[in-house]
Design a protein around this motif. Structure first.
Motif, PDB file in Angstrom:
ATOM      1  N   PHE A 167      22.538  53.174  52.505  1.00 13.86           N
ATOM      2  CA  PHE A 167      21.712  53.593  51.371  1.00 13.86           C
ATOM      3  C   PHE A 167      20.784  52.469  50.935  1.00 13.86           C
ATOM      4  N   VAL A 168      21.325  51.267  50.763  1.00 12.56           N
ATOM      5  CA  VAL A 168      20.499  50.130  50.337  1.00 12.56           C
ATOM      6  C   VAL A 168      19.387  49.882  51.353  1.00 12.56           C
ATOM      7  N   MET A 226      12.188  52.309  52.647  1.00 13.39           N
ATOM      8  CA  MET A 226      11.173  53.263  52.184  1.00 13.39           C
ATOM      9  C   MET A 226      10.075  52.538  51.411  1.00 13.39           C
ATOM     10  N   TRP A 227      10.462  51.611  50.586  1.00 13.27           N
ATOM     11  CA  TRP A 227       9.494  50.834  49.819  1.00 13.27           C
ATOM     12  C   TRP A 227       8.831  49.767  50.687  1.00 13.27           C
ATOM     13  N   VAL A 255      18.019  51.915  53.639  1.00 10.16           N
ATOM     14  CA  VAL A 255      17.016  52.981  53.682  1.00 10.16           C
ATOM     15  C   VAL A 255      16.156  52.960  52.421  1.00 10.16           C
ATOM     16  N   ALA A 256      16.766  52.774  51.264  1.00  8.49           N
ATOM     17  CA  ALA A 256      16.002  52.739  50.019  1.00  8.49           C
ATOM     18  C   ALA A 256      14.988  51.594  50.035  1.00  8.49           C
ATOM     19  N   VAL A 257      15.418  50.426  50.452  1.00  7.76           N
ATOM     20  CA  VAL A 257      14.504  49.288  50.526  1.00  7.76           C
ATOM     21  C   VAL A 257      13.465  49.519  51.624  1.00  7.76           C
TER      22      VAL A 257
END
Length: 117
Positions: free
Chosen positions: A91-92, A98-99, A94-96
């Motif tokens: 999760f961390v 994406m940005w 993929v979230a990072v």
């Protein structure tokens, strides 16, 4: 950085950190303190190398610090299964990611598509 890193140094260095975790999960008999030290060191080195390779290494530093923090928490007694750890780090990452894809400039240009005949 050397040519092997190409456009995705974060992917290669993240792969190294995951291989370390897999070794522990599938047979490397290391104490929790040793596991925490190895994972924290790998995450810290990854963050430093990528920050040197890209213009804006903030996203990579965040993932590195998350990995280091999780590794240290496990080393100091956090009782999470490897599955739970993997889901949190996925999760961390993929979230990072994406940005980060909108913020980082690659040192190697993207390949141009071949013209249609």
């Amino acid at each position: 950085m050397i040519k092997i890193w190409g456009r995705e140094p974060a992917a290669w260095l993240t792969l190294f950190a995951v291989v370390v975790k897999l070794a522990v999960a599938f047979g490397w008999d290391a104490s929790p303190d040793v596991q925490a030290a190895v994972n924290a060191t790998a995450a810290a080195v990854m963050g430093i190398l990528i920050a040197l390779a890209v213009h804006d290494g903030l996203g990579v530093a965040i993932v590195g610090f998350a990995q280091a923090g999780l590794a240290l928490a496990i080393g100091f007694g956090l009782d999470w299964s490897t599955d739970r750890q993997a889901v949190v780090m996925a999760f961390v990452t993929v979230a990072v990611g994406m940005w980060d894809r909108t913020q980082v400039t690659a040192k190697v240009p993207a390949k141009q598509p071949l013209p249609l005949a």
